[in-house]
Scaffold this motif. Structure first.
Motif, PDB file in Angstrom:
ATOM      1  N   LEU A  68       3.111  27.470  15.437  1.00 17.17           N
ATOM      2  CA  LEU A  68       2.714  26.406  16.353  1.00 17.17           C
ATOM      3  C   LEU A  68       3.064  26.798  17.784  1.00 17.17           C
ATOM      4  CD1 LEU A  68       4.094  23.375  14.290  1.00 17.17           C
ATOM      5  CD2 LEU A  68       1.696  24.059  14.505  1.00 17.17           C
ATOM      6  N   SER A  69       2.402  26.158  18.725  1.00 18.02           N
ATOM      7  CA  SER A  69       2.678  26.403  20.139  1.00 18.02           C
ATOM      8  C   SER A  69       2.380  25.131  20.911  1.00 18.02           C
ATOM      9  CB  SER A  69       1.802  27.562  20.660  1.00 18.02           C
ATOM     10  OG  SER A  69       0.423  27.212  20.554  1.00 18.02           O
ATOM     11  N   GLY A  70       2.695  25.167  22.189  1.00 20.41           N
ATOM     12  CA  GLY A  70       2.347  24.040  23.049  1.00 20.41           C
ATOM     13  C   GLY A  70       3.312  22.878  22.930  1.00 20.41           C
ATOM     14  N   ARG A  71       2.819  21.679  23.233  1.00 18.62           N
ATOM     15  CA  ARG A  71       3.687  20.514  23.389  1.00 18.62           C
ATOM     16  C   ARG A  71       4.388  20.102  22.092  1.00 18.62           C
ATOM     17  NH1 ARG A  71      -1.535  17.994  23.139  1.00 18.62           N
ATOM     18  NH2 ARG A  71      -1.683  16.589  21.342  1.00 18.62           N
ATOM     19  N   VAL A  72       3.831  20.481  20.947  1.00 17.44           N
ATOM     20  CA  VAL A  72       4.441  20.087  19.676  1.00 17.44           C
ATOM     21  C   VAL A  72       5.814  20.717  19.496  1.00 17.44           C
ATOM     22  CG1 VAL A  72       4.217  20.367  17.163  1.00 17.44           C
ATOM     23  CG2 VAL A  72       2.263  19.612  18.503  1.00 17.44           C
ATOM     24  N   VAL A  73       6.052  21.876  20.082  1.00 21.77           N
ATOM     25  CA  VAL A  73       7.258  22.661  19.836  1.00 21.77           C
ATOM     26  C   VAL A  73       8.317  22.372  20.886  1.00 21.77           C
ATOM     27  CG1 VAL A  73       8.181  24.987  19.539  1.00 21.77           C
ATOM     28  CG2 VAL A  73       5.844  24.478  18.798  1.00 21.77           C
ATOM     29  N   THR A  74       9.521  21.977  20.447  1.00 15.48           N
ATOM     30  CA  THR A  74      10.636  21.762  21.365  1.00 15.48           C
ATOM     31  C   THR A  74      11.946  21.745  20.587  1.00 15.48           C
ATOM     32  OG1 THR A  74      11.592  20.313  23.055  1.00 15.48           O
ATOM     33  CG2 THR A  74      10.476  19.246  21.226  1.00 15.48           C
ATOM     34  N   ASP A  75      12.985  22.259  21.216  1.00 19.74           N
ATOM     35  CA  ASP A  75      14.337  22.156  20.670  1.00 19.74           C
ATOM     36  C   ASP A  75      15.186  21.178  21.478  1.00 19.74           C
ATOM     37  OD1 ASP A  75      14.229  23.979  18.467  1.00 19.74           O
ATOM     38  OD2 ASP A  75      14.261  25.655  19.883  1.00 19.74           O
ATOM     39  N   ASP A  76      14.586  20.518  22.445  1.00 16.14           N
ATOM     40  CA  ASP A  76      15.328  19.596  23.290  1.00 16.14           C
ATOM     41  C   ASP A  76      15.737  18.354  22.491  1.00 16.14           C
ATOM     42  OD1 ASP A  76      16.130  18.744  26.143  1.00 16.14           O
ATOM     43  OD2 ASP A  76      14.922  17.037  25.427  1.00 16.14           O
ATOM     44  N   VAL A  77      17.026  18.111  22.403  1.00 11.34           N
ATOM     45  CA  VAL A  77      17.541  17.028  21.571  1.00 11.34           C
ATOM     46  C   VAL A  77      17.064  15.671  22.083  1.00 11.34           C
ATOM     47  CG1 VAL A  77      19.640  15.857  20.795  1.00 11.34           C
ATOM     48  CG2 VAL A  77      19.540  18.353  20.816  1.00 11.34           C
ATOM     49  N   THR A  78      17.079  15.483  23.383  1.00 10.47           N
ATOM     50  CA  THR A  78      16.655  14.199  23.954  1.00 10.47           C
ATOM     51  C   THR A  78      15.200  13.917  23.615  1.00 10.47           C
ATOM     52  OG1 THR A  78      18.239  14.355  25.768  1.00 10.47           O
ATOM     53  CG2 THR A  78      16.362  12.886  26.077  1.00 10.47           C
ATOM     54  N   THR A  79      14.343  14.929  23.748  1.00  3.83           N
ATOM     55  CA  THR A  79      12.924  14.761  23.434  1.00  3.83           C
ATOM     56  C   THR A  79      12.725  14.407  21.972  1.00  3.83           C
ATOM     57  OG1 THR A  79      12.294  16.326  25.165  1.00  3.83           O
ATOM     58  CG2 THR A  79      10.674  15.901  23.427  1.00  3.83           C
ATOM     59  N   LEU A  80      13.437  15.087  21.093  1.00  7.01           N
ATOM     60  CA  LEU A  80      13.298  14.839  19.663  1.00  7.01           C
ATOM     61  C   LEU A  80      13.747  13.423  19.294  1.00  7.01           C
ATOM     62  CD1 LEU A  80      14.679  18.264  18.395  1.00  7.01           C
ATOM     63  CD2 LEU A  80      12.310  17.498  18.210  1.00  7.01           C
ATOM     64  N   ARG A  81      14.877  13.009  19.823  1.00 10.83           N
ATOM     65  CA  ARG A  81      15.388  11.675  19.489  1.00 10.83           C
ATOM     66  C   ARG A  81      14.523  10.580  20.101  1.00 10.83           C
ATOM     67  NH1 ARG A  81      21.820  13.102  20.317  1.00 10.83           N
ATOM     68  NH2 ARG A  81      22.078  14.222  18.320  1.00 10.83           N
ATOM     69  N   ARG A  82      14.073  10.790  21.316  1.00  2.00           N
ATOM     70  CA  ARG A  82      13.180   9.800  21.918  1.00  2.00           C
ATOM     71  C   ARG A  82      11.916   9.619  21.084  1.00  2.00           C
ATOM     72  NH1 ARG A  82      13.115  11.371  28.397  1.00  2.00           N
ATOM     73  NH2 ARG A  82      14.839   9.985  29.048  1.00  2.00           N
ATOM     74  N   LYS A  83      11.373  10.728  20.627  1.00  2.00           N
ATOM     75  CA  LYS A  83      10.134  10.664  19.861  1.00  2.00           C
ATOM     76  C   LYS A  83      10.309   9.794  18.617  1.00  2.00           C
ATOM     77  CE  LYS A  83       6.731  12.462  20.402  1.00  2.00           C
ATOM     78  NZ  LYS A  83       5.411  12.003  20.898  1.00  2.00           N
ATOM     79  N   LEU A  84      11.372  10.045  17.845  1.00  2.00           N
ATOM     80  CA  LEU A  84      11.559   9.284  16.613  1.00  2.00           C
ATOM     81  C   LEU A  84      12.095   7.884  16.873  1.00  2.00           C
ATOM     82  CD1 LEU A  84      11.567   9.120  13.512  1.00  2.00           C
ATOM     83  CD2 LEU A  84      13.987   9.759  13.629  1.00  2.00           C
ATOM     84  N   LEU A  85      13.215   7.774  17.579  1.00  2.00           N
ATOM     85  CA  LEU A  85      13.859   6.471  17.726  1.00  2.00           C
ATOM     86  C   LEU A  85      13.018   5.526  18.579  1.00  2.00           C
ATOM     87  CD1 LEU A  85      17.581   7.569  18.196  1.00  2.00           C
ATOM     88  CD2 LEU A  85      16.380   6.951  16.094  1.00  2.00           C
ATOM     89  N   GLY A  86      12.335   6.083  19.592  1.00  2.00           N
ATOM     90  CA  GLY A  86      11.494   5.238  20.425  1.00  2.00           C
ATOM     91  C   GLY A  86      10.305   4.670  19.682  1.00  2.00           C
ATOM     92  N   SER A  87       9.773   5.431  18.734  1.00  2.00           N
ATOM     93  CA  SER A  87       8.616   4.947  17.968  1.00  2.00           C
ATOM     94  C   SER A  87       9.036   4.149  16.746  1.00  2.00           C
ATOM     95  CB  SER A  87       7.732   6.124  17.547  1.00  2.00           C
ATOM     96  OG  SER A  87       8.445   7.033  16.714  1.00  2.00           O
ATOM     97  N   LEU A  88      10.037   4.630  16.010  1.00  2.00           N
ATOM     98  CA  LEU A  88      10.401   3.989  14.755  1.00  2.00           C
ATOM     99  C   LEU A  88      11.253   2.735  14.971  1.00  2.00           C
ATOM    100  CD1 LEU A  88      10.471   3.912  11.688  1.00  2.00           C
ATOM    101  CD2 LEU A  88      12.426   5.476  11.754  1.00  2.00           C
ATOM    102  N   VAL A  89      12.347   2.866  15.722  1.00  2.00           N
ATOM    103  CA  VAL A  89      13.264   1.731  15.859  1.00  2.00           C
ATOM    104  C   VAL A  89      12.781   0.754  16.916  1.00  2.00           C
ATOM    105  CG1 VAL A  89      15.650   1.029  16.232  1.00  2.00           C
ATOM    106  CG2 VAL A  89      15.160   3.205  15.110  1.00  2.00           C
TER     107      VAL A  89
END
Length: 494
Positions: A407-428
């Protein structure tokens, strides 16, 4: 109060031509629609980092926003997770406003006029959506698309919950899922050599050396500007641009119109990643002990343009007879039981946090996330669709011995803040909050659910830090800033 309201009157005049029988019902629904949009707008004004709000002062009788120009905006104490239409009036320097578009115009902030027009459109479209609803049947739907068409009010927190600029009244009635139409999709022939294809494109959508791309009729009329005669009948789903074929899978079409926040085209990038993401998701599902399935992408095509592309996806009903998007739960009796809500929260957090620990953050809002119910209505497993906006962490995958997909592009990231925002912001802050409908109900469900979750740094963030949420109002007032913008909501577990 301000009278008359030009957008509402113009909408009524158009409605009188195409559906005169609905005019009185539409007019009766307008006050409630204004309150629904104003409630969402007031939430954004009170919780988002808007540059022209200098201070927020809580008092016994409500909340006052001090603006940078010295004016004051006063309204009720906000519940960041409420989904009712509780805000009917706010006061700008003492002047009462019950109309969100008029309020935004009165604020006079940068890009406020454009946003005001979107708010007015949201009000009239929402009033029409509510006006056409038949009495709610006590019988649960049989087909997955029937569940989707029961979602009337759109996004539970976005002021543009029903904004459909560029759609006439007749087009809203013809294409909006809550109006329950049967839509005739066009089939546009494109030489196969001019297309990017991933997955398997079905033979019934081929004509010799040409591929037949399903096209939404609005897109054909307004963007492609070409008549389309051949086609397929389909039922529109929540997202408007995705439809369930009468005979066949679901199809996501390009729809170059702004719905809520985004223009709904299909990028060439997402077509190119679709097959890889779908295969990757199948390997993830094997690790979820039967608690989560992903709808498979069957085929995806673009004629090298975001305006002419389509994705074929299997129906979520493959994974259960009673499967519905989380957004449709609010229209059932289920979330009113604290025990049921806690059980659902436990299931959703178990799945979401386990995947996040492995290295995948889902955008698990009420449209993408579906729940499979038992005959008694208990939540037994989840289904996730539309992988285009997930985030994948190569570092986390590698730590757990999971092969990293190409994979490449916007889908790929190791940034913890980005990952948590994505899940917690949408799910919770999205799916669970919208289902609970209030801070009190959400807190009760989460307090019960988190007791059984394995301790991880991501769970600690959920327990101890403010809850991330997309700054939906700020994003509409910042057209020059690409991508998502964020705010922090009070942690319901604090």
């Amino acid at each position: 109060m301000h009278r008359p309201r030009a957008a509402e009157a113009a909408f009524a005049e158009e409605l009188a031509v195409v559906r005169p029988d609905l005019v009185s019902r539409y007019t009766a629904e307008l006050p409630g629609a204004r309150a629904a949009v104003l409630s969402r707008l007031w939430r954004g004004l009170t919780y988002e980092p808007l540059p022209w709000v200098a201070a927020r002062e809580a008092g016994r009788e409500g909340l006052t926003l001090r603006l940078t120009d010295g004016r004051g905006l006063h309204g009720p104490h906000p519940d960041p997770f409420a989904t009712d239409d509780r805000v009917t009036v706010v006061r700008l320097d003492g002047v009462a406003h019950d109309d969100p578009a008029r309020l935004m115009t009165g604020l006079g902030v940068p890009h406020g006029a454009e946003f005001a027009a979107e708010l007015a459109d949201s009000v009239v479209s929402l009033a029409l959506s509510r006006a056409v609803q038949p009495p709610r049947s006590k019988e649960w739907p049989v087909r997955d698309w029937e569940w989707e068409q029961r979602v009337v009010d759109g996004h539970p927190y976005h002021p543009n919950c029903r904004s459909r600029p560029g759609f006439s009244v007749a087009e809203q009635l013809a294409y909006g899922p809550e109006h329950r139409p049967l839509v005739r999709l066009g089939l546009v022939p494109v030489p196969a050599g001019e297309c990017l294809v991933t997955g398997a494109w079905p033979s019934e959508m081929r004509d010799g050396e040409r591929l037949l791309l399903p096209v939404h009729p609005w897109q054909a009329d307004h963007v492609l500007k070409r008549p389309v005669t051949e086609g397929l009948d389909a039922h529109p789903l929540m997202s408007l641009r995705t439809l369930a074929l009468v005979e066949g899978p679901h199809v996501k079409t390009a729809l170059s119109a702004r719905i809520t926040s985004s223009v709904r085209d299909i990028s060439v990038y997402s077509i190119g990643m679709s097959a890889t993401l779908s295969k990757f998701a199948e390997t993830l599902a094997e690790r979820m002990d039967g608690l989560l399935h992903f709808t498979r992408t069957l085929g995806a095509v673009t004629a090298n343009s975001p305006d002419l592309a389509a994705v074929l996806r299997e129906s979520p009903q493959v994974y259960g007879d009673r499967v519905l998007p989380v957004a449709a739960l609010a229209g059932t009796e289920l979330p009113r039981s604290p025990a049921w809500l806690a059980e659902f929260a436990r299931l959703a957090l178990t799945v979401g946090l386990r995947l996040l620990e492995l290295g995948v953050a889902l955008e698990a809002h009420g449209q993408n996330l579906l729940v499979v119910l038992s005959e008694s209505g208990a939540p037994i497993r989840l289904v996730y669709r539309d992988l285009a906006d997930i985030r994948v962490s190569p570092a986390r995958l590698a730590r757990h011995g999971i092969p990293v997909p190409a994979l490449s592009g916007r889908v790929v990231t190791d940034d913890v803040t980005t990952l948590r925002r994505k899940l917690l912001g949408s799910l919770v802050a999205g799916a669970l909050a919208g289902t609970a409908g209030s801070a009190t109900a959400l807190r009760g469900a989460l307090e019960t659910a988190v007791r059984d979750l394995p301790p991880t740094p991501d769970l600690a963030a959920l327990l101890e830090q403010p809850l991330p949420a997309k700054a939906l109002t700020l994003m509409r007032l910042s057209p020059g800033t690409p991508g998502d913008q964020w705010t922090e909501l009070p942690n319901p577990l604090a």
